[in-house]
Design a protein around this motif. Structure first.
Motif: not given
Lengths: 166, 521
Positions: B36-37, B70-77, B79-85, B356-360
């Motif tokens: 995750n880091i 999109f290919g990552l598990p929800p938590v990882g995705a 976290i990565m999006l937050a990093g991107i932001y 939503t794409i990850h079903g959350i």
């Protein structure tokens, strides 16, 4: 963002009483869109007693948009505002062409060919393009995408044209 | 208090989660990898990489990079999006300091003094103070989220459909009031977004609405598709209009001496503090987020300064305050999203799309059912901020080189990259065409001075609003007065109405425009 009315002395096809053509046409388009949505949702069921039908919410929003579009048009008539800024055809045309080409070619031709060709089409969108460097960058980007998407991101994309697979 | 600490501990546990990696070539040996880091780091890095490109704002960056998560598990995705932001935000600041072309609205004010500092050969300290200020603001905001998260979730759980609907109305009105430009046009854009969200099948009856028998439209307009079209493609087409190269004035001298002097730090510290407080407050309010925060912080600094004439000529406070505010707001704007499930601005709307794409389904339930997801994300924010400080300053040289990439080579790359991204979401060529259409729509909107951000917000909130409206009316047996007879709902609607009246009153409108006027001259 200049708000000076008549900033560029563009020949306006608008009648004189339209004081802010930018707003007027913008509002007009919203009205048209709202009418279209009303027509498109006209086959849906409305209220059944006190519960919503499938068409209730779409029609509600369409009517709201109709009202707001009209309001924007009224603003365009009652207060001074900017002209419609000039449109350029070259950028939108070639960028759209590249996107369309990509959409139609990705299935039959695979990623490598499509990415490269779309890049070249999009590059035509500006007169500043120098072809030699464009080709080099296009090759590099294609190679990068061909590695990034399927391998690093694990997205199953077809690389080569269909006829080569068989 | 103990709750907060244990929650944060849970979050950091998720972030510092090590996965044993045993590649065959090591012969049975396994290496622990902090997945995750790493995702957070990569996110912050690519986010900066794209965000640094001139003319590409935060929303466009996040929209473009959505597919790679999109290919990552929800938590990882997430976290990565937050990093991107965060990366995108910081990239925008770098661009505005070095090129005077702010990549995004939030860093317009940073360009005022940042670019002047760069011209005086003080680009290093300007970049450093932006990063340090952001980091400080990030730390404070992370604690704030942890403190407010749980109690707000409890309030949210007490909300019925009527309250939810009113809350969303309030959120949308806030978005309009705090945005730039015409209030009427912004509302029109929200309603257009609401209308677009109606396309697809009806949640209750399953009837196909306005889909014209196009199978790809049966599930509604793809959120990522519309966002990429409106922000990615439209921006490209718009930038082509202006000729790309002509007005770029890159600072030519080498960036040397990163560290600010003692005097710099002394001057900037109070500005960072004020910016953080202002940004944290404005970030929580729906609609505002980063943009208004940086404008307001700059205006405040100029007001409290004993030497206001220095502003616009390279005052370090003029960089420190908006950058801190910007980052604090970016972070606290997660609060309404995580606790209430309501995105307060367009970037958060993109986050909802990703969830939503990850079903959350974001909202108070997520906080209770998947605490590791929420707290992991909150902890990753702090880690993300740290990453920015650690990676961005040493990499300044690379960012500068990136800024020299001519637009004529950049834009076809973005077109191709976005096309592949959209196609890979559903393997649907129609999605690519739709994004292209929305690109042209976005270009048209820009030409007519309509803001596309409220449209996106409306589109995300549309289905939620309809659902809650329907439920509220079903419970009240068709009585519309339910929104006014339930006290909480009535209060929310009253605030919304009050704000709307304020926004159209001429005197206040002038005040509001004054805050934004800094960027014009």
């Amino acid at each position: 963002m200049s708000n000076a009315p008549g900033h560029a002395p563009v020949k306006s096809i608008m009648p004189k009483w339209v004081r802010a053509p930018q707003d007027f046409i913008g509002g007009l388009a919203l009205v048209a869109l709202a009418l279209f949505a009303l027509w498109a949702s006209s086959d849906l069921q409305g209220m059944r007693g006190f519960s919503f039908g499938a068409g209730t919410a779409p029609r509600m929003f369409a009517f709201l948009l109709l009202g707001l579009g009209l309001a924007v048009m009224v603003v365009g008539v009652t207060s001074d505002g900017p002209h419609v800024s000039t449109y350029h055809w070259r950028g939108p045309l070639f960028v759209s062409a590249a996107i369309l080409f990509f959409a139609f070619m990705i299935r039959p031709m695979g990623l490598i060919f499509t990415a490269f060709a779309s890049f070249m089409i999009a590059a035509m969108g500006t007169p500043e393009t120098k072809w030699k460097e464009t080709v080099i960058v296009a090759v590099c980007l294609t190679a990068f995408c061909a590695l990034l998407f399927p391998y690093a991101l694990g997205l199953p994309l077809q690389m080569v044209p269909k006829f080569m697979i068989r | 208090m103990g709750d907060v600490l244990s929650n944060l501990a849970l979050g950091f546990g998720v972030v510092f989660n090590f996965v044993q990696w045993a590649p065959p070539f090591l012969g049975g040996m396994s290496i622990p990898i902090p997945v995750n880091i790493l995702l957070c780091l990569i996110g912050a890095l690519v986010g900066t990489l794209v965000g640094v490109l001139p003319g590409i704002g935060t929303i466009a960056t996040v929209a473009m990079l959505l597919p790679i998560t999109f290919g990552l598990p929800p938590v990882g995705a997430l976290i990565m999006l937050a990093g991107i932001y965060y990366g995108a935000q910081y990239g925008g600041s770098t661009t505005s300091i070095l090129v005077n072309i702010p990549g995004e609205a939030g860093s317009v004010v940073t360009a005022l003094d940042g670019f002047q500092m760069a011209k005086q050969g003080r680009a290093g300290p300007a970049l450093a103070i932006a990063a340090i200020g952001s980091f400080f603001a990030g730390c404070v905001a992370t604690v704030l989220i942890a403190l407010l998260g749980a109690p707000l979730t409890k309030i949210a759980l007490a909300f019925g459909p009527a309250e939810y609907f009113s809350l969303m109305v309030l959120g949308l009105i806030f978005a309009v009031v705090l945005a730039k430009g015409s209030v009427l046009k912004a509302i029109a854009m929200i309603v257009l977004g609401l209308l677009l969200s109606m396309v697809g099948s009806d949640i209750e009856t399953g009837a196909s609405r306005m889909a014209f028998n196009i199978p790809e439209l049966a599930d509604g307009l793809g959120f990522a598709t519309v966002a990429m079209g409106l922000f990615g493609f439209a921006e490209i087409i718009r930038n082509l209009d202006t000729g790309g190269e002509s007005d770029r004035q890159l600072v030519q001298q080498k960036v040397t001496g990163l560290m600010p002097t003692k005097d710099d730090l002394k001057a900037a510290a109070p500005a960072v503090g004020r910016g953080t407080v202002l940004g944290s407050i404005l970030g929580i309010l729906p609609g505002g987020g980063a943009v208004i925060a940086s404008f307001a912080a700059y205006t405040l600094e100029k007001k409290v300064s004993r030497t206001p004439q220095r502003f616009g000529r390279g005052a370090i406070e003029g960089v420190a305050a908006p950058e801190s505010a910007n980052n604090a707001a970016a972070q606290t704007s997660f609060i309404p999203l995580l606790t209430l499930g309501i995105p307060p601005n367009a970037v958060m709307a993109l986050m909802v799309g990703a969830m939503t794409i990850h079903g959350i389904v974001p909202g108070p339930q997520v906080m209770q059912k998947q605490p590791e997801l929420v707290w992991g994300m909150i902890a990753s924010m702090w880690v993300g901020n740290l990453m920015l400080l650690v990676i961005n300053l040493p990499l300044v040289g690379i960012w500068v080189r990136l800024l020299r990439v001519p637009y004529r080579l950049m834009f076809p790359s973005i077109v191709v990259f976005c096309s592949i991204g959209i196609y890979s979401v559903n393997n649907a060529p129609v999605d690519v065409i739709l994004a292209g259409v929305f690109g042209l729509v976005g270009y048209w909107l820009i030409k007519h001075d309509f803001e596309p951000a409220p449209l996106l917000l409306g589109m995300v909130l549309g289905p939620l609003m309809e659902e809650n409206l329907r439920r509220a009316l079903l419970i009240s047996r068709g009585d519309w007065s339910v929104f006014l007879t339930r006290p909480l709902s009535a209060v929310l609607l009253a605030i919304a109405a009050f704000l709307l009246v304020l926004a159209v009153l001429p005197t206040l409108r002038a005040k509001r425009d004054e805050v934004f006027v800094e960027s014009e001259n």
